[in-house]
Design an enzyme around this catalytic site. Structure first.
Site, PDB file in Angstrom:
ATOM      1  CB  ALA A   1      -0.935  -0.005   1.210  1.00  0.00           C
TER       2      ALA A   1
ATOM      3  CB  ILE B   1       3.873   1.363  -6.844  1.00  0.00           C
ATOM      4  CG1 ILE B   1       5.159   2.102  -7.219  1.00  0.00           C
ATOM      5  CG2 ILE B   1       3.451   0.431  -7.975  1.00  0.00           C
ATOM      6  CD1 ILE B   1       6.372   1.197  -7.367  1.00  0.00           C
TER       7      ILE B   1
ATOM      8  CG  ASP C   1      14.844   5.411  -7.851  1.00  0.00           C
ATOM      9  OD1 ASP C   1      14.743   6.603  -7.519  1.00  0.00           O
ATOM     10  OD2 ASP C   1      13.890   4.743  -8.284  1.00  0.00           O
TER      11      ASP C   1
ATOM     12  CG  HIS D   1     -10.277  36.856  -6.420  1.00  0.00           C
ATOM     13  ND1 HIS D   1     -10.638  35.870  -5.528  1.00  0.00           N
ATOM     14  CD2 HIS D   1     -11.439  37.404  -6.884  1.00  0.00           C
ATOM     15  CE1 HIS D   1     -11.962  35.825  -5.439  1.00  0.00           C
ATOM     16  NE2 HIS D   1     -12.469  36.751  -6.256  1.00  0.00           N
TER      17      HIS D   1
END
Length: 432
Positions: A177, A180, A298, A423
């Site tokens: 969980a 991914i 990674d 805004h």
């Protein structure tokens, strides 16, 4: 043996950006990739998954069109066509990377290699050797597995294999969980698939803001996703998951989303040390245990995000070009992270006990577009300096950039209130 100023191994976001940056600044650069330009992010990760998420979320908006006085009858998703579009997009972006590298003067080699001692890189097929004064390891990560649980490519698949599945299963079990698992749960549950998400952890996304996580979990539960947390798998047999305690889960398909593992098998240089979890060990300058060899992205395990890899790669090249600068890469506290579910959760920095919560419902823009579910939290320290932000909204990824600037510049919360935002806009939430 061919010699270069810099060899980059791995052509993901960190590798190809580092190589292009180096070549543009005069370094003779070789970029080596064993499969496809773009790495896991482009070919079977970030881009293809977000392509699917984008179409699925747009379909959900179409189904709510009546709330904006638009009549639409029976909108449907051509899932096979969506996968074809995903593949075309990947090829187009690969071509873009190829052009970038060529225009930058990078020499590119598509080959599987090994890293040997003395900074020698050797191709596996024909034993061609290359060397450089500096080498960047940018080989990323691959789908993780669990002890005794390995994908078979048929019923039990990893995320790469699932992306090739041309049909929507009636039911899907997801083991894991994390990011991914949650993004695939979001995709398939909103397409009518019965999704069961299970994990051994007792709570979802433990590092994230609890209120944001609760909002996401409720959204997925409304879509039909079931959560089985704090669940341990005893065995998997005959397309059935047996949990400790006697519960069983059966589904047409099962996704193993057990995190990521570093791609480091090609390293045959014992001096390049690894961490106990298999990542390449790197210091604060991203240098490995061997001078002149660096690890980014990674494969070093420091921050598993594509944008982290790119940032680290550029930083390493800058330090090679200008060693006197000794520029340090940004740490985890300044690294934004986004979960691209519905709602998205985007965050940056540190959470403290001091924060301001601004509900999305206070925005006129949100009311006008009937997207009022969600909020922004701005965290600050005792001096009022902003330390972190979390957004739980449908377009959090488009808003987190301002939060990154606020955290990195240590802007005082009182100063933020003086800044003008247009805004009615979504960004106006920062000034409420």
């Amino acid at each position: 043996m061919k010699k270069y100023d810099l060899i980059v191994i791995g052509a993901g976001p960190g590798g190809y950006e580092a190589a292009a940056h180096a070549a543009k600044n005069g370094l003779k650069t070789l970029l080596i990739e064993k499969q496809h330009l773009g790495g896991a992010c482009l070919n079977n990760g970030c881009i293809p998954v977000k392509t699917l998420l984008g179409s699925v979320h747009f379909l959900q908006q179409i189904k709510k069109a009546n709330l904006l006085n638009i009549k639409v009858e029976n909108p449907m998703l051509d899932f096979s066509g969506l996968l074809d579009r995903k593949d075309r997009l990947i090829k187009r972006l690969q071509k873009g990377i190829e052009i970038l590298l060529k225009d930058s003067g990078v020499e590119t080699l598509i080959a599987a290699v090994t890293l040997k001692p003395d900074k020698i890189v050797e191709t596996i097929d024909d034993s061609q050797q290359y060397t450089a004064e500096n080498i960047i390891l940018a080989t990323g990560s691959a789908p993780g597995t669990l002890p005794g649980i390995q994908p078979d490519g048929q019923w039990l698949v990893d995320n790469i294999q699932l992306l090739q599945n041309k049909t929507i299963p009636a039911s899907l079990s997801i083991i894991g969980a994390g990011v991914i698992g949650l993004e695939f749960a979001d995709i398939y549950s909103r397409l009518g698939c019965k999704v069961t998400l299970l994990d051994v952890i007792p709570e979802l996304l433990p590092a994230e803001d609890r209120e944001a996580v609760a909002l996401l979990q409720k959204s997925l539960e409304r879509a039909g996703c079931a959560f089985l947390l704090n669940s341990k798998i005893e065995k998997i047999e005959n397309k059935t998951i047996y949990l400790q305690g006697g519960q069983t889960i059966s589904a047409e398909l099962c996704l193993l989303a057990a995190g990521r593992k570093a791609c480091t098998d090609y390293i045959q240089a014992p001096a390049v040390q690894k961490t106990p979890k298999g990542y390449v060990q790197a210091n604060e300058n991203l240098q490995t245990s061997v001078s002149g060899i660096y690890a980014i992205g990674d494969c070093n395990g420091l921050a598993l995000y594509a944008h982290a890899a790119t940032h680290q790669g550029i930083t390493v090249v800058d330090n090679i070009l200008h060693p006197e600068l000794r520029r340090l890469p940004s740490g985890a506290e300044a690294m934004p992270r986004v979960l691209f579910t519905s709602p998205q959760i985007a965050s940056v920095g540190k959470y403290t006990d001091n924060f301001k919560k601004i509900p999305l419902s206070l925005l006129g823009r949100a009311q006008a577009e009937n997207q009022t579910e969600g909020f922004l939290k701005i965290f600050h320290d005792s001096t009022g300096a902003i330390t972190g932000c979390v957004l739980a909204t449908e377009n959090a990824d488009a808003l987190i950039g301002e939060a990154v600037v606020l955290v990195n510049t240590k802007t005082k919360y009182s100063e933020l209130k003086k800044m003008i935002h247009p805004h009615p806009s979504w960004a106006e939430i920062f000034s409420l």
